[in-house]
Design a protein around this motif. Structure first.
Motif, PDB file in Angstrom:
ATOM      1  N   SER A  40       5.750  16.074 -15.527  1.00  0.00           N
ATOM      2  CA  SER A  40       5.102  14.795 -15.807  1.00  0.00           C
ATOM      3  C   SER A  40       5.165  13.856 -14.612  1.00  0.00           C
ATOM      4  CB  SER A  40       5.739  14.126 -17.028  1.00  0.00           C
ATOM      5  OG  SER A  40       7.008  13.577 -16.711  1.00  0.00           O
ATOM      6  N   LEU A  41       6.084  14.103 -13.698  1.00  0.00           N
ATOM      7  CA  LEU A  41       6.242  13.231 -12.529  1.00  0.00           C
ATOM      8  C   LEU A  41       5.574  13.793 -11.272  1.00  0.00           C
ATOM      9  CD1 LEU A  41       7.418  10.460 -12.175  1.00  0.00           C
ATOM     10  CD2 LEU A  41       9.575  11.468 -11.539  1.00  0.00           C
ATOM     11  N   GLU A  42       4.926  14.948 -11.390  1.00  0.00           N
ATOM     12  CA  GLU A  42       4.166  15.467 -10.243  1.00  0.00           C
ATOM     13  C   GLU A  42       2.946  14.575 -10.034  1.00  0.00           C
ATOM     14  OE1 GLU A  42       3.263  19.538 -11.245  1.00  0.00           O
ATOM     15  OE2 GLU A  42       5.335  20.167 -11.082  1.00  0.00           O
ATOM     16  N   PRO A  43       2.611  14.164  -8.861  1.00  0.00           N
ATOM     17  CA  PRO A  43       3.015  14.577  -7.528  1.00  0.00           C
ATOM     18  C   PRO A  43       4.112  13.734  -6.883  1.00  0.00           C
ATOM     19  CG  PRO A  43       1.064  13.262  -7.349  1.00  0.00           C
ATOM     20  CD  PRO A  43       1.401  13.345  -8.828  1.00  0.00           C
ATOM     21  N   VAL A  44       4.785  12.850  -7.656  1.00  0.00           N
ATOM     22  CA  VAL A  44       5.943  12.164  -7.074  1.00  0.00           C
ATOM     23  C   VAL A  44       6.967  13.225  -6.694  1.00  0.00           C
ATOM     24  CG1 VAL A  44       7.781  10.479  -7.461  1.00  0.00           C
ATOM     25  CG2 VAL A  44       5.498  10.088  -8.435  1.00  0.00           C
ATOM     26  N   LEU A  45       7.215  14.165  -7.617  1.00  0.00           N
ATOM     27  CA  LEU A  45       8.015  15.350  -7.326  1.00  0.00           C
ATOM     28  C   LEU A  45       7.052  16.486  -6.993  1.00  0.00           C
ATOM     29  CD1 LEU A  45      10.657  15.217 -10.200  1.00  0.00           C
ATOM     30  CD2 LEU A  45      10.947  14.554  -7.809  1.00  0.00           C
ATOM     31  N   PRO A  46       7.441  17.377  -6.102  1.00  0.00           N
ATOM     32  CA  PRO A  46       6.534  18.476  -5.750  1.00  0.00           C
ATOM     33  C   PRO A  46       6.442  19.506  -6.873  1.00  0.00           C
ATOM     34  CG  PRO A  46       8.644  18.799  -4.691  1.00  0.00           C
ATOM     35  CD  PRO A  46       8.708  17.450  -5.373  1.00  0.00           C
ATOM     36  N   PRO A  59       0.830  -1.208   0.000  1.00  0.00           N
ATOM     37  CA  PRO A  59       0.000   0.000   0.000  1.00  0.00           C
ATOM     38  C   PRO A  59       0.869   1.264   0.000  1.00  0.00           C
ATOM     39  CG  PRO A  59       0.141  -0.829   2.231  1.00  0.00           C
ATOM     40  CD  PRO A  59       0.914  -1.799   1.350  1.00  0.00           C
ATOM     41  N   ALA A  60       0.239   2.358  -0.386  1.00  0.00           N
ATOM     42  CA  ALA A  60       0.931   3.648  -0.423  1.00  0.00           C
ATOM     43  C   ALA A  60       1.291   4.070   0.987  1.00  0.00           C
ATOM     44  CB  ALA A  60       0.049   4.704  -1.083  1.00  0.00           C
ATOM     45  N   GLY A  61       2.524   4.515   1.163  1.00  0.00           N
ATOM     46  CA  GLY A  61       2.942   4.929   2.498  1.00  0.00           C
ATOM     47  C   GLY A  61       4.300   5.587   2.465  1.00  0.00           C
ATOM     48  N   GLY A  62       4.896   5.673   3.621  1.00  0.00           N
ATOM     49  CA  GLY A  62       6.175   6.343   3.775  1.00  0.00           C
ATOM     50  C   GLY A  62       5.964   7.761   4.267  1.00  0.00           C
ATOM     51  N   ASP A  67      -0.273   6.366  -7.439  1.00  0.00           N
ATOM     52  CA  ASP A  67      -1.188   6.312  -8.589  1.00  0.00           C
ATOM     53  C   ASP A  67      -0.492   6.787  -9.857  1.00  0.00           C
ATOM     54  OD1 ASP A  67      -3.201   5.351  -6.965  1.00  0.00           O
ATOM     55  OD2 ASP A  67      -4.273   7.272  -6.826  1.00  0.00           O
ATOM     56  N   LYS A  68       0.297   7.842  -9.749  1.00  0.00           N
ATOM     57  CA  LYS A  68       1.019   8.373 -10.904  1.00  0.00           C
ATOM     58  C   LYS A  68       2.026   7.352 -11.428  1.00  0.00           C
ATOM     59  CE  LYS A  68       1.946  11.780 -13.689  1.00  0.00           C
ATOM     60  NZ  LYS A  68       0.924  12.329 -14.579  1.00  0.00           N
ATOM     61  N   LEU A  69       2.756   6.719 -10.535  1.00  0.00           N
ATOM     62  CA  LEU A  69       3.723   5.704 -10.953  1.00  0.00           C
ATOM     63  C   LEU A  69       3.023   4.498 -11.575  1.00  0.00           C
ATOM     64  CD1 LEU A  69       6.213   5.897  -7.963  1.00  0.00           C
ATOM     65  CD2 LEU A  69       6.600   6.687 -10.317  1.00  0.00           C
ATOM     66  N   ALA A  70       1.863   4.118 -11.030  1.00  0.00           N
ATOM     67  CA  ALA A  70       1.096   3.012 -11.605  1.00  0.00           C
ATOM     68  C   ALA A  70       0.611   3.362 -13.007  1.00  0.00           C
ATOM     69  CB  ALA A  70      -0.078   2.665 -10.700  1.00  0.00           C
ATOM     70  N   GLN A  71       0.267   4.619 -13.224  1.00  0.00           N
ATOM     71  CA  GLN A  71      -0.163   5.074 -14.551  1.00  0.00           C
ATOM     72  C   GLN A  71       0.989   4.930 -15.557  1.00  0.00           C
ATOM     73  OE1 GLN A  71      -1.523   9.149 -14.634  1.00  0.00           O
ATOM     74  NE2 GLN A  71      -1.567   9.208 -16.851  1.00  0.00           N
ATOM     75  N   PHE A  72       2.190   5.329 -15.167  1.00  0.00           N
ATOM     76  CA  PHE A  72       3.350   5.159 -16.048  1.00  0.00           C
ATOM     77  C   PHE A  72       3.540   3.689 -16.399  1.00  0.00           C
ATOM     78  CE2 PHE A  72       4.885   9.380 -14.572  1.00  0.00           C
ATOM     79  CZ  PHE A  72       5.222   9.922 -15.799  1.00  0.00           C
TER      80      PHE A  72
END
Length: 159
Positions: free
Chosen positions: A143-149, A70-73, A83-88
């Protein structure tokens, strides 16, 4: 008897040669799909360390851990980032690939923000750097937001 034995050996040899020569034709006629490693691996075990600085948002600067499934950290937007990484992954894209050196990029400056992402994503090692020094890099960051702020850059007064 000897004649039957010779006929049997000849027939077997002919059938074997025919089978061997037919294999390449059959293989060439039917394309074999190549596996997509980004799609085959689940996000279980994904663990990324994201370090950002000079984003224009002091709360977004620092080092954050992101785990998915699950999402965490400590990442402030872990569910959206996962979700963004899963989309990629679903699209078969690698968000950590650097910009091709032969790319033609607009000469614009997006600010001093920098980021480094290390860890494991889809079962492979990641070590990627990001900056906002030209149009291509700005687009890669966005393109990597919200992984990156979201970076908030304002031109210095008098520029």
């Amino acid at each position: 008897m000897l004649r039957r034995l010779i006929f049997a050996v000849a027939a077997t040899a002919t059938a074997s040669v025919a089978a061997l020569t037919a294999v390449p034709t059959a293989v060439a006629a039917a394309p074999v799909p190549l596996p997509l490693p980004l799609l085959e691996r689940s996000d279980v075990g994904d663990r990324l360390t994201i370090t950002t600085s000079h984003t224009g948002n002091p709360r977004a600067d620092g080092t954050f851990e992101l785990t998915c499934a699950p999402a965490g950290g400590t990442h402030p937007e872990a569910p959206a980032a996962c979700d963004k990484l899963a989309q990629f992954a679903k699209e078969g894209k690698d968000p950590f690939t650097p910009i091709d050196e032969r790319s033609i990029c607009t000469m614009q400056y997006g600010g001093p923000a920098t980021a480094r992402i290390t860890g494991i994503w889809r079962g492979r090692n990641v070590d990627a750097t990001f900056q906002r020094g030209n149009g291509c890099e700005i687009g890669r960051w966005r393109s990597l937001e919200p992984v990156l702020p979201t970076a908030r850059y304002q031109e210095p007064a008098g520029s």
